[in-house]
Write a protein that holds these residues in place. Structure first.
Motif, PDB file in Angstrom:
ATOM      1  N   MET A   1      -8.525  -8.568  56.082  1.00 36.18           N
ATOM      2  CA  MET A   1      -9.150  -7.261  55.949  1.00 36.18           C
ATOM      3  C   MET A   1      -8.661  -6.390  57.093  1.00 36.18           C
ATOM      4  O   MET A   1      -8.583  -6.835  58.233  1.00 36.18           O
ATOM      5  CB  MET A   1     -10.668  -7.415  56.007  1.00 36.18           C
ATOM      6  CG  MET A   1     -11.426  -6.144  55.781  1.00 36.18           C
ATOM      7  SD  MET A   1     -11.297  -5.455  54.120  1.00 36.18           S
ATOM      8  CE  MET A   1     -12.165  -6.672  53.159  1.00 36.18           C
ATOM      9  N   GLU A   2      -8.346  -5.167  56.783  1.00 32.39           N
ATOM     10  CA  GLU A   2      -7.915  -4.198  57.795  1.00 32.39           C
ATOM     11  C   GLU A   2      -8.876  -3.015  57.763  1.00 32.39           C
ATOM     12  O   GLU A   2      -9.210  -2.523  56.686  1.00 32.39           O
ATOM     13  CB  GLU A   2      -6.495  -3.721  57.480  1.00 32.39           C
ATOM     14  CG  GLU A   2      -5.951  -2.723  58.450  1.00 32.39           C
ATOM     15  CD  GLU A   2      -4.546  -2.251  58.096  1.00 32.39           C
ATOM     16  OE1 GLU A   2      -4.049  -1.359  58.781  1.00 32.39           O
ATOM     17  OE2 GLU A   2      -3.958  -2.767  57.119  1.00 32.39           O
ATOM     18  N   VAL A   3      -9.322  -2.578  58.909  1.00 31.24           N
ATOM     19  CA  VAL A   3     -10.220  -1.436  59.012  1.00 31.24           C
ATOM     20  C   VAL A   3      -9.467  -0.273  59.644  1.00 31.24           C
ATOM     21  O   VAL A   3      -8.910  -0.411  60.730  1.00 31.24           O
ATOM     22  CB  VAL A   3     -11.472  -1.777  59.862  1.00 31.24           C
ATOM     23  CG1 VAL A   3     -12.360  -0.549  60.013  1.00 31.24           C
ATOM     24  CG2 VAL A   3     -12.233  -2.932  59.241  1.00 31.24           C
ATOM     25  N   LYS A   4      -9.435   0.836  58.953  1.00 33.57           N
ATOM     26  CA  LYS A   4      -8.834   2.064  59.493  1.00 33.57           C
ATOM     27  C   LYS A   4      -9.967   2.866  60.134  1.00 33.57           C
ATOM     28  O   LYS A   4     -10.838   3.375  59.442  1.00 33.57           O
ATOM     29  CB  LYS A   4      -8.184   2.892  58.389  1.00 33.57           C
ATOM     30  CG  LYS A   4      -7.100   2.161  57.623  1.00 33.57           C
ATOM     31  CD  LYS A   4      -5.794   2.343  58.303  1.00 33.57           C
ATOM     32  CE  LYS A   4      -4.680   1.784  57.429  1.00 33.57           C
ATOM     33  NZ  LYS A   4      -3.408   1.844  58.075  1.00 33.57           N
ATOM     34  N   ARG A   5      -9.978   2.944  61.446  1.00 28.80           N
ATOM     35  CA  ARG A   5     -11.053   3.611  62.180  1.00 28.80           C
ATOM     36  C   ARG A   5     -10.896   5.132  62.124  1.00 28.80           C
ATOM     37  O   ARG A   5      -9.801   5.667  62.321  1.00 28.80           O
ATOM     38  CB  ARG A   5     -11.065   3.161  63.641  1.00 28.80           C
ATOM     39  CG  ARG A   5     -11.252   1.678  63.822  1.00 28.80           C
ATOM     40  CD  ARG A   5     -12.666   1.266  63.564  1.00 28.80           C
ATOM     41  NE  ARG A   5     -12.790  -0.193  63.722  1.00 28.80           N
ATOM     42  CZ  ARG A   5     -13.779  -0.889  63.245  1.00 28.80           C
ATOM     43  NH1 ARG A   5     -14.746  -0.289  62.573  1.00 28.80           N
ATOM     44  NH2 ARG A   5     -13.825  -2.191  63.426  1.00 28.80           N
ATOM     45  N   LYS A   6     -12.010   5.807  61.854  1.00 22.03           N
ATOM     46  CA  LYS A   6     -12.008   7.262  61.778  1.00 22.03           C
ATOM     47  C   LYS A   6     -11.411   7.883  63.034  1.00 22.03           C
ATOM     48  O   LYS A   6     -10.622   8.831  62.961  1.00 22.03           O
ATOM     49  CB  LYS A   6     -13.427   7.766  61.553  1.00 22.03           C
ATOM     50  CG  LYS A   6     -13.520   9.258  61.411  1.00 22.03           C
ATOM     51  CD  LYS A   6     -14.927   9.708  61.121  1.00 22.03           C
ATOM     52  CE  LYS A   6     -14.974  11.217  60.979  1.00 22.03           C
ATOM     53  NZ  LYS A   6     -16.316  11.686  60.660  1.00 22.03           N
ATOM     54  N   ALA A   7     -11.767   7.343  64.194  1.00 24.07           N
ATOM     55  CA  ALA A   7     -11.281   7.898  65.459  1.00 24.07           C
ATOM     56  C   ALA A   7      -9.771   7.790  65.602  1.00 24.07           C
ATOM     57  O   ALA A   7      -9.164   8.536  66.369  1.00 24.07           O
ATOM     58  CB  ALA A   7     -11.965   7.187  66.627  1.00 24.07           C
ATOM     59  N   GLU A   8      -9.140   6.885  64.862  1.00 18.18           N
ATOM     60  CA  GLU A   8      -7.696   6.687  64.952  1.00 18.18           C
ATOM     61  C   GLU A   8      -6.912   7.424  63.867  1.00 18.18           C
ATOM     62  O   GLU A   8      -5.688   7.425  63.882  1.00 18.18           O
ATOM     63  CB  GLU A   8      -7.395   5.192  64.889  1.00 18.18           C
ATOM     64  CG  GLU A   8      -7.997   4.417  66.051  1.00 18.18           C
ATOM     65  CD  GLU A   8      -7.937   2.907  65.860  1.00 18.18           C
ATOM     66  OE1 GLU A   8      -7.431   2.447  64.813  1.00 18.18           O
ATOM     67  OE2 GLU A   8      -8.411   2.192  66.751  1.00 18.18           O
ATOM     68  N   MET A   9      -7.636   8.024  62.931  1.00 20.33           N
ATOM     69  CA  MET A   9      -6.960   8.737  61.842  1.00 20.33           C
ATOM     70  C   MET A   9      -6.430  10.076  62.325  1.00 20.33           C
ATOM     71  O   MET A   9      -7.071  10.752  63.118  1.00 20.33           O
ATOM     72  CB  MET A   9      -7.925   8.963  60.673  1.00 20.33           C
ATOM     73  CG  MET A   9      -8.328   7.724  59.969  1.00 20.33           C
ATOM     74  SD  MET A   9      -9.418   8.144  58.587  1.00 20.33           S
ATOM     75  CE  MET A   9     -10.003   6.527  58.155  1.00 20.33           C
ATOM     76  N   THR A  10      -5.273  10.445  61.819  1.00 21.92           N
ATOM     77  CA  THR A  10      -4.719  11.755  62.147  1.00 21.92           C
ATOM     78  C   THR A  10      -5.106  12.771  61.080  1.00 21.92           C
ATOM     79  O   THR A  10      -5.295  12.423  59.909  1.00 21.92           O
ATOM     80  CB  THR A  10      -3.187  11.699  62.281  1.00 21.92           C
ATOM     81  OG1 THR A  10      -2.643  11.248  61.045  1.00 21.92           O
ATOM     82  CG2 THR A  10      -2.762  10.771  63.395  1.00 21.92           C
TER      83      THR A  10
END
Length: 136
Positions: free
Chosen positions: A1-10
């Protein structure tokens, strides 16, 4: 599972050649093969909209905030609201965006076919856009 963190999104501005008005695109992603899924969160300021475009396998829009308008070529302009899900048909010209007076945000999901998930066309004219939905 991979989590894309909101804080890391461009977040990037929607390209002027494909959008009228102020639109931003956040968290754009493409799943690894064999999946064909691509997506992003798109926010439209009041009056902003996409150009005419089509998706080879259709598009699903999950509206998270605000009120918007959409139209499939030769069809009526339809209004939609936060919580609605739009099922855009495969390979049909359409556009979507905010209303003139209220912003709108949606999650856009579409599949790529032959490496292409969208074909962009001309911009929606002010006349087409401002015609708005039919009133009963």
């Amino acid at each position: 599972m991979e989590v894309k963190r909101k804080a890391e999104m461009t977040t990037v501005d929607g390209p002027a050649e494909y959008f009228t008005g102020k639109a931003t695109i956040t968290g754009q992603f493409q799943r690894e093969e064999p999946s064909r899924l691509t997506g992003a969160i798109v926010h439209f300021e009041p009056g902003a909209r996409t150009a005419w475009h089509k998706h080879p396998l259709g598009q699903t829009l999950i509206v998270t905030e605000g009120v918007g308008w959409t139209q499939v070529e030769d069809g009526p302009v339809l209004e939609f609201h936060a919580g609605d899900v739009l099922l855009c048909p495969a390979d049909k010209r359409h556009w979507h965006g905010a209303t003139p007076h209220e912003g709108m945000t949606h999650v856009a999901l579409q599949e790529a076919l032959g490496g292409t998930n969208v074909t962009w066309m001309e911009k929606v004219s002010d006349e087409e856009y401002l015609a708005g939905p039919a009133r009963d």
